[in-house]
Design a protein around this motif. Structure first.
Motif, PDB file in Angstrom:
ATOM      1  N   PHE A  75       0.820  -1.206   0.000  1.00 16.64           N
ATOM      2  CA  PHE A  75       0.000   0.000   0.000  1.00 16.64           C
ATOM      3  C   PHE A  75       0.857   1.261   0.000  1.00 16.64           C
ATOM      4  O   PHE A  75       0.580   2.222  -0.713  1.00 16.64           O
ATOM      5  N   SER A  76       1.901   1.273   0.816  1.00 16.20           N
ATOM      6  CA  SER A  76       2.762   2.459   0.891  1.00 16.20           C
ATOM      7  C   SER A  76       3.452   2.718  -0.440  1.00 16.20           C
ATOM      8  O   SER A  76       3.525   3.865  -0.906  1.00 16.20           O
ATOM      9  N   TRP A  77       3.961   1.663  -1.069  1.00 15.35           N
ATOM     10  CA  TRP A  77       4.613   1.839  -2.370  1.00 15.35           C
ATOM     11  C   TRP A  77       3.609   2.327  -3.415  1.00 15.35           C
ATOM     12  O   TRP A  77       3.931   3.188  -4.243  1.00 15.35           O
ATOM     13  N   GLN A  82       1.351   6.591  -6.690  1.00 19.25           N
ATOM     14  CA  GLN A  82      -0.003   6.987  -7.083  1.00 19.25           C
ATOM     15  C   GLN A  82      -0.692   5.940  -7.960  1.00 19.25           C
ATOM     16  O   GLN A  82      -1.334   6.252  -8.966  1.00 19.25           O
ATOM     17  N   SER A  83      -0.569   4.682  -7.568  1.00 18.80           N
ATOM     18  CA  SER A  83      -1.226   3.578  -8.256  1.00 18.80           C
ATOM     19  C   SER A  83      -2.547   3.265  -7.578  1.00 18.80           C
ATOM     20  O   SER A  83      -2.621   3.147  -6.359  1.00 18.80           O
ATOM     21  N   LYS A  84      -3.600   3.106  -8.358  1.00 19.49           N
ATOM     22  CA  LYS A  84      -4.930   2.773  -7.837  1.00 19.49           C
ATOM     23  C   LYS A  84      -5.348   1.350  -8.206  1.00 19.49           C
ATOM     24  O   LYS A  84      -6.506   0.981  -8.035  1.00 19.49           O
ATOM     25  N   ILE A  85      -4.418   0.554  -8.694  1.00 19.77           N
ATOM     26  CA  ILE A  85      -4.735  -0.823  -9.073  1.00 19.77           C
ATOM     27  C   ILE A  85      -4.879  -1.671  -7.820  1.00 19.77           C
ATOM     28  O   ILE A  85      -4.003  -1.691  -6.964  1.00 19.77           O
ATOM     29  N   ALA A 114      -9.577   6.998  -1.538  1.00 17.64           N
ATOM     30  CA  ALA A 114      -8.504   6.236  -0.881  1.00 17.64           C
ATOM     31  C   ALA A 114      -7.175   6.952  -1.077  1.00 17.64           C
ATOM     32  O   ALA A 114      -6.689   7.082  -2.200  1.00 17.64           O
ATOM     33  N   LYS A 115      -6.565   7.407   0.034  1.00 18.30           N
ATOM     34  CA  LYS A 115      -5.310   8.149  -0.083  1.00 18.30           C
ATOM     35  C   LYS A 115      -4.252   7.722   0.921  1.00 18.30           C
ATOM     36  O   LYS A 115      -3.105   8.130   0.801  1.00 18.30           O
ATOM     37  N   PHE A 181       4.342  11.097   0.151  1.00 12.76           N
ATOM     38  CA  PHE A 181       5.182  10.408   1.135  1.00 12.76           C
ATOM     39  C   PHE A 181       4.516  10.388   2.506  1.00 12.76           C
ATOM     40  O   PHE A 181       4.471   9.352   3.174  1.00 12.76           O
ATOM     41  N   ILE A 182       3.989  11.527   2.945  1.00  7.52           N
ATOM     42  CA  ILE A 182       3.324  11.578   4.248  1.00  7.52           C
ATOM     43  C   ILE A 182       2.101  10.666   4.247  1.00  7.52           C
ATOM     44  O   ILE A 182       1.849   9.944   5.218  1.00  7.52           O
ATOM     45  N   CYS A 183       1.342  10.673   3.163  1.00  5.07           N
ATOM     46  CA  CYS A 183       0.169   9.786   3.057  1.00  5.07           C
ATOM     47  C   CYS A 183       0.580   8.321   3.140  1.00  5.07           C
ATOM     48  O   CYS A 183      -0.131   7.499   3.733  1.00  5.07           O
TER      49      CYS A 183
END
Length: 290
Positions: A75-77, A82-85, A114-115, A181-183
């Protein structure tokens, strides 16, 4: 602990093992006289000794369309990139990380809302519940599982992350990079790190704002506006709007922040984050610096 509570609520028998070896598996669950194994986020490789016990029916659940995003901290990567797959995917376990043949998958896209990792996790869990139940039903009903090999030439691998080591903000990045990065280290983690008046702090719940225009790189990290519940911090390309900032122990220090001060991250913290790998074994986390 959460898994233990779930097993207890459904009266599922379980054991906590320090070392997963064949001699510990004395009471396997049998399906047609064979053992079925399901791995959820196992941080280590299974030995051939254990894999062979399952006769091809040791499976792992993965959250991305393999062979891309092999490894951990998916999820972090994804948020960084900015991948939504999204994918509910089950594959056979072999002696290598996430390289076994695929036994089934369903793809989807995460919502625009979702962020942070917790958002991704919650949306995936809702889909995975039905996906796993359907997969087990197929096995119980004797349906053959069609296995598909992974095209290894398309593979990518991203290692596990440790928020305490890798979560330091580089204020030299541009506005979008800092925000992403913070997200990426937001809930369920304790937040990305930086320093304020000599002490480490953790930041979560951020937005970007472009209405105040671009900022010179020298201003990056400067707190230039403080509202009742928001801090406006300069960065190249726009503002970082911070709504939650906590001390190392977890208490909010929002009211202590002084307008005109600056967030900064020591260079040695950024360098250590780049040269440190995180690993896990049955007893916990290991950090190795190179």
């Amino acid at each position: 602990p959460e898994l233990h509570r779930t097993c207890d609520s459904y009266t599922v028998e379980y054991s906590i093992l320090e070392d997963l070896r064949a001699e510990y598996l004395e009471y396997p669950v049998g399906i047609d006289n064979e053992i079925l194994g399901l791995s959820f986020g196992a941080p280590w490789k299974f030995s051939k000794e254990v894999i062979d016990l399952f006769n091809g029916k040791l499976y792992n659940l993965h959250s991305l369309p393999l062979p891309i995003y092999r490894g951990g901290a998916s999820f972090s990567w994804q948020i960084l990139n900015q991948s939504k797959i999204g994918t509910c995917l089950i594959h056979q376990v072999n002696e290598f990380y996430d390289e076994g043949e695929i036994a089934g998958y369903e793809s989807f896209r995460y919502s625009q809302a979702a962020k942070i990792p917790l958002h991704y996790e919650n949306e995936l869990l809702e889909r995975n519940k039905l996906f796993i139940i359907n997969f087990i039903d197929q096995l119980l009903n004797g349906k053959d599982i069609k296995l598909t090999g992974q095209p290894h030439y398309l593979s990518t691998y991203f290692p596990r992350l440790n928020t305490d080591v890798h979560g330091y903000i580089n204020w030299g990045w541009n506005n979008k990079e800092i925000h992403n990065f913070i997200c990426a280290f937001d809930m369920p983690y304790k937040g990305a790190s930086t320093f304020y008046r000599g002490k480490r702090v953790h930041i979560r719940n951020v937005d970007t704002d472009l209405s105040d225009g671009n900022f010179h790189s020298f201003l990056s990290g400067l707190i230039y506006r403080k509202e009742k519940s928001e801090l406006y911090v300069a960065s190249p390309g726009g503002s970082i709007v911070i709504k939650e900032i906590n001390a190392e122990g977890g208490d909010s220090i929002f009211n202590e922040i002084v307008l005109g001060d600056r967030f900064y991250t020591p260079t040695e913290k950024l360098e250590n984050a780049m040269r440190t790998r995180t690993f896990f074994n049955a007893k916990g986390l290991i950090n190795k610096s190179y």
